[in-house]
Design a protein around this motif. Structure first.
Motif, PDB file in Angstrom:
ATOM      1  N   GLU A 161       0.945  -1.107   0.201  1.00  0.00           N
ATOM      2  CA  GLU A 161       0.066  -0.004  -0.027  1.00  0.00           C
ATOM      3  C   GLU A 161       0.716   1.232  -0.033  1.00  0.00           C
ATOM      4  OE1 GLU A 161      -3.230   2.187  -0.403  1.00  0.00           O
ATOM      5  OE2 GLU A 161      -3.111  -0.016  -0.488  1.00  0.00           O
ATOM      6  N   GLU A 162       1.944   1.243   0.922  1.00  0.00           N
ATOM      7  CA  GLU A 162       2.635   2.401   0.858  1.00  0.00           C
ATOM      8  C   GLU A 162       3.566   2.778  -0.588  1.00  0.00           C
ATOM      9  OE1 GLU A 162       5.530   2.643   3.941  1.00  0.00           O
ATOM     10  OE2 GLU A 162       4.050   1.874   5.429  1.00  0.00           O
ATOM     11  N   ARG A 197       1.073   4.226  -3.039  1.00  0.00           N
ATOM     12  CA  ARG A 197       0.648   5.504  -2.722  1.00  0.00           C
ATOM     13  C   ARG A 197       1.835   6.524  -3.522  1.00  0.00           C
ATOM     14  NH1 ARG A 197      -0.909   4.761   2.973  1.00  0.00           N
ATOM     15  NH2 ARG A 197      -3.187   4.336   3.116  1.00  0.00           N
ATOM     16  N   LYS A 230       1.822   9.286  -6.340  1.00  0.00           N
ATOM     17  CA  LYS A 230       2.092  10.508  -6.344  1.00  0.00           C
ATOM     18  C   LYS A 230       2.949  10.948  -7.438  1.00  0.00           C
ATOM     19  CE  LYS A 230       4.221  10.650  -2.394  1.00  0.00           C
ATOM     20  NZ  LYS A 230       4.729  11.159  -0.972  1.00  0.00           N
TER      21      LYS A 230
END
Length: 82
Positions: A31-32, A35, A39
C-alpha cells in the motif's frame, strides 16, 4: 481407484492455485509503495495535467481542420500531385 485420482487431481489444482496466489502477493506492491507511485504520476501534478489537456485540445483541433479540408496535406499545400 478413480476416487484416488480425483483426490490427487483436486489436491494438485489447489496447490497450483495456492502457489499462484503466493507469487502474486509477493510481486504486487504494498500500500505504501502504491501511494508513492500514485504521487509520482503525471496526472497528480495539476500543472502537468493542464499542459496535457491543452496539448490534447490542440491535436484535436489540428485533426478536425485536417478532416474538413479537401487538400492532401501529405503532398504539401498547393503542390502538384506526384
Amino acid at each position: 481407484m478413480s476416487s484416488m485420482r480425483t483426490i490427487l487431481t483436486s489436491t494438485a489444482m489447489i496447490a497450483v492455485l495456492g502457489v499462484g496466489y503466493g507469487m502474486w502477493s509477493v510481486i504486487s506492491p504494498g500500500e505504501e509503495r502504491r501511494r508513492e507511485m500514485m504521487k509520482n504520476l503525471p496526472e497528480s501534478n495539476p500543472m502537468r495535467m493542464q499542459e496535457t489537456r491543452q496539448r490534447n485540445a490542440m491535436v484535436m483541433q489540428v485533426l478536425k481542420e485536417a478532416a474538413e479540408t479537401d487538400d492532401n496535406l501529405a503532398r504539401g499545400y498547393g503542390g502538384p500531385a506526384k
